[in-house]
Design a protein around this motif. Structure first.
Motif, PDB file in Angstrom:
ATOM      1  N   TYR A  93      36.401  43.105  49.380  1.00  0.00           N
ATOM      2  CA  TYR A  93      36.134  41.926  48.564  1.00  0.00           C
ATOM      3  C   TYR A  93      36.394  40.619  49.325  1.00  0.00           C
ATOM      4  CZ  TYR A  93      36.374  45.596  45.060  1.00  0.00           C
ATOM      5  OH  TYR A  93      36.187  46.765  44.359  1.00  0.00           O
ATOM      6  N   CYS A  94      37.554  40.498  49.982  1.00  0.00           N
ATOM      7  CA  CYS A  94      37.894  39.238  50.660  1.00  0.00           C
ATOM      8  C   CYS A  94      37.886  39.339  52.180  1.00  0.00           C
ATOM      9  CB  CYS A  94      39.257  38.737  50.188  1.00  0.00           C
ATOM     10  SG  CYS A  94      40.668  39.718  50.772  1.00  0.00           S
ATOM     11  N   CYS A 125      43.379  41.486  45.593  1.00  0.00           N
ATOM     12  CA  CYS A 125      42.037  41.683  45.022  1.00  0.00           C
ATOM     13  C   CYS A 125      42.015  42.856  44.046  1.00  0.00           C
ATOM     14  CB  CYS A 125      41.012  41.901  46.126  1.00  0.00           C
ATOM     15  SG  CYS A 125      40.660  40.420  47.099  1.00  0.00           S
ATOM     16  N   TRP A 139      31.812  38.651  41.790  1.00  0.00           N
ATOM     17  CA  TRP A 139      32.141  39.127  43.132  1.00  0.00           C
ATOM     18  C   TRP A 139      30.998  39.963  43.684  1.00  0.00           C
ATOM     19  CZ3 TRP A 139      37.827  41.282  43.202  1.00  0.00           C
ATOM     20  CH2 TRP A 139      38.717  40.245  42.909  1.00  0.00           C
TER      21      TRP A 139
END
Length: 167
Positions: A93-94, A125, A139
């Motif tokens: 995700y990040c 996350c 997202w």
């Protein structure tokens, strides 16, 4: 008896088929026996193993001299270790460092525990996502999760950086 000269005793070596596809990880002792019996050749080494009358490179990556047919293996279920290795310990995700796994479609919403639905995630996350779907949070995944091929599912290349070229 061979003695290590600046080599970590009890190490491991990556064993490749004659076609250079990864087969398994073997102990340093087994690797030495394979080389001495002519069944394998050393592709990468770290240090030297010495005996009273001879010396040889300490194998880190070795290849079989003859091709070995490997029967088709059943797909392995995703484990925490194998998912983290597949995703290179990066959050899907990040992009930060990952230490846990997350189901893209939560199991509470009918998601299965399969390779295409499990990704590595950082704790932050994973906690923020909870049991939400990605579109609910706005997202997106950084990549499409897939089942790894061959031995990649069980090998962690972080333990031996020399293996990353061959896996």
């Amino acid at each position: 008896m061979l003695v290590a000269d600046e080599v970590r005793l009890g190490g491991r070596a990556l064993l490749l088929n004659a076609s250079l596809e990864p087969l398994c990880v073997v102990s340093r002792n087994r690797a030495v026996v394979l080389v001495l019996t002519g069944k394998a050749t050393v592709l990468e080494a770290s240090g030297v193993l010495r005996s009273e009358r001879s010396a040889m490179p300490a194998p880190v990556v070795l290849s079989l001299t003859r091709y070995v047919h490997v029967p088709v293996r059943r797909p392995l279920a995703p484990t925490r270790r194998s998912v983290l290795a597949r995703d290179n310990h990066r959050c899907a995700y990040c992009g930060g460092g990952a230490d846990t796994v997350d189901h893209v479609r939560p199991r509470s919403r009918g998601g299965a525990h399969e390779w295409a639905n499990v990704v590595a995630a950082c704790g932050r996350c994973n906690h923020r996502k909870a049991d939400h779907l990605l579109h609910e949070l706005g997202w997106e995944l950084r990549f499409t999760p897939r089942q790894p091929r061959g031995a990649m599912a069980v090998l962690d290349t972080r333990t031996e950086p020399a293996w990353s070229r061959w896996v």
